[in-house]
Design an enzyme around this catalytic site. Structure first.
Site, PDB file in Angstrom:
ATOM      1  N   ASP A   9     -24.818  -7.725 -15.941  1.00 38.48           N
ATOM      2  CA  ASP A   9     -23.391  -6.697 -16.051  1.00 38.48           C
ATOM      3  C   ASP A   9     -23.711  -5.662 -17.100  1.00 38.48           C
ATOM      4  OD1 ASP A   9     -20.699  -6.093 -15.509  1.00 38.48           O
ATOM      5  OD2 ASP A   9     -20.175  -6.970 -17.261  1.00 38.48           O
ATOM      6  N   ASP A  11     -20.787  -3.309 -18.549  1.00 40.34           N
ATOM      7  CA  ASP A  11     -19.644  -3.245 -19.514  1.00 40.34           C
ATOM      8  C   ASP A  11     -19.236  -4.723 -20.193  1.00 40.34           C
ATOM      9  OD1 ASP A  11     -19.117  -0.591 -18.881  1.00 40.34           O
ATOM     10  OD2 ASP A  11     -18.102  -1.191 -16.958  1.00 40.34           O
ATOM     11  N   GLY A  46     -13.982  -6.367 -15.992  1.00 39.01           N
ATOM     12  CA  GLY A  46     -14.930  -6.844 -14.853  1.00 39.01           C
ATOM     13  C   GLY A  46     -14.217  -6.536 -13.496  1.00 39.01           C
ATOM     14  N   ARG A  49     -11.772  -0.675 -10.145  1.00 38.84           N
ATOM     15  CA  ARG A  49     -10.863   0.188 -10.428  1.00 38.84           C
ATOM     16  C   ARG A  49      -9.402   0.283  -9.922  1.00 38.84           C
ATOM     17  NH1 ARG A  49     -12.972   6.244 -10.020  1.00 38.84           N
ATOM     18  NH2 ARG A  49     -14.669   5.209 -10.838  1.00 38.84           N
ATOM     19  N   SER A 116     -18.595  -0.854 -12.232  1.00 38.18           N
ATOM     20  CA  SER A 116     -18.255   0.547 -12.427  1.00 38.18           C
ATOM     21  C   SER A 116     -18.803   1.489 -11.664  1.00 38.18           C
ATOM     22  CB  SER A 116     -18.530   0.598 -13.803  1.00 38.18           C
ATOM     23  OG  SER A 116     -18.353   2.207 -14.219  1.00 38.18           O
ATOM     24  N   ARG A 117     -18.075   2.472 -11.142  1.00 42.26           N
ATOM     25  CA  ARG A 117     -18.862   3.657 -10.253  1.00 42.26           C
ATOM     26  C   ARG A 117     -19.351   4.654 -11.328  1.00 42.26           C
ATOM     27  NH1 ARG A 117     -15.285   4.523  -5.064  1.00 42.26           N
ATOM     28  NH2 ARG A 117     -15.659   2.268  -4.390  1.00 42.26           N
ATOM     29  N   ASN A 118     -19.096   4.392 -12.663  1.00 47.33           N
ATOM     30  CA  ASN A 118     -19.910   5.222 -13.750  1.00 47.33           C
ATOM     31  C   ASN A 118     -20.998   4.630 -14.529  1.00 47.33           C
ATOM     32  OD1 ASN A 118     -17.533   7.443 -14.132  1.00 47.33           O
ATOM     33  ND2 ASN A 118     -16.199   5.629 -14.361  1.00 47.33           N
ATOM     34  N   ASP A 170     -19.826 -11.045 -19.003  1.00 50.44           N
ATOM     35  CA  ASP A 170     -18.844 -11.246 -19.700  1.00 50.44           C
ATOM     36  C   ASP A 170     -17.379 -11.274 -19.296  1.00 50.44           C
ATOM     37  OD1 ASP A 170     -18.441  -8.572 -18.933  1.00 50.44           O
ATOM     38  OD2 ASP A 170     -17.163  -8.425 -20.749  1.00 50.44           O
TER      39      ASP A 170
END
Ligand code: G6P
Ligand code: MG
Length: 214
Positions: A9, A11, A46, A49, A116-118, A170
């Site tokens: 993962d 983030d 996790g 959005r 995440s799309r980022n 996480d």
């Protein structure tokens, strides 16, 4: 069966974007007159959005149309992307670089699987994009964690079986997704959050690869 791949993962494992996400959501919540605390933000770890916005709005969700929901997600993402501009390779979490080196030297395939799309922007800012054999992000599958889809999809791309894969996560939703994918789950964080994982460490720097492989 022998472990062949590690799926990480992003983030909360490789870097800590939780504070940037919090600031983005907090600003949106203030603009909408909704209370949102740092504690509330923990529930978004996790989580996709859209699901994050639904949690933030809570009972207010019914007051908004689909178009308004979309606009709010875009607005928060704009705030988040502005904050991401500050990110550099100094923002790797302690132990992340060492973990990647250990895994590479040992010959494992390594991947990122982030909701995440980022994710690609973040990996570029951290200057570690080229470290991975494949990258899955919020665009890769339809069903977000806790569904197993993103991990199954990532193992497929790596050409490994679920039982040959270790997931490092996480978030509670991420650990659930890894277990649902029938992979070895490694949790980073407190017992109450990631205690269901097969192995648990307080931080990325504490991850003991030899213990996981033993
Ligand atoms: C990660 C973060 C979540 C975030 C999600 C979607 O999983 O832990 O807090 O909501 O990605 O991020 P995005 O960048 O697509 O809004
Ligand atoms: Mg995470």
């Amino acid at each position: 069966m022998a472990i062949k791949a590690f799926i990480l993962d992003l983030d909360g494992v490789i870097t800590d974007t939780a504070e940037f996400h919090f600031q983005g959501w907090k600003r949106l919540a203030e603009e909408e007159g909704i209370e949102f605390t740092r504690d509330d933000n923990e529930a978004l770890r996790g989580v996709s959005r859209r699901r994050s916005l639904e949690i933030l709005l809570g009972e207010h969700q019914d007051d908004y149309s689909e178009e308004e929901m979309q606009e709010m997600m875009d607005r928060k993402n704009g705030y988040y992307q502005d904050l991401l501009k500050q990110m550099t390779d100094d923002d790797l979490l302690p132990g992340a670089r060492e973990l990647l080196n250990t895994l590479k030297e040992s010959g494992f395939k390594i991947a990122v699987a982030s909701a995440s799309r980022n994710a690609k922007t973040v990996l570029n800012s951290l200057k570690i994009t080229d470290e991975f054999d494949t990258i899955s992000d919020g665009h890769s599958v339809d069903n977000p964690k806790p569904a197993p889809d993103i991990f199954v999809h990532t193992a497929d791309k790596l050409g490994v079986k679920p039982e040959e894969s270790v997931v490092i996560e996480d978030a509670e939703a991420g650990v659930e997704a890894a277990l649902a994918a029938e992979m070895t789950a490694v949790g980073v964080g407190p017992e109450e959050r990631v205690g269901k994982a097969h192995y648990r460490y307080d931080s990325t720097a504490d991850i003991d690869v030899e213990e996981i492989l033993a």
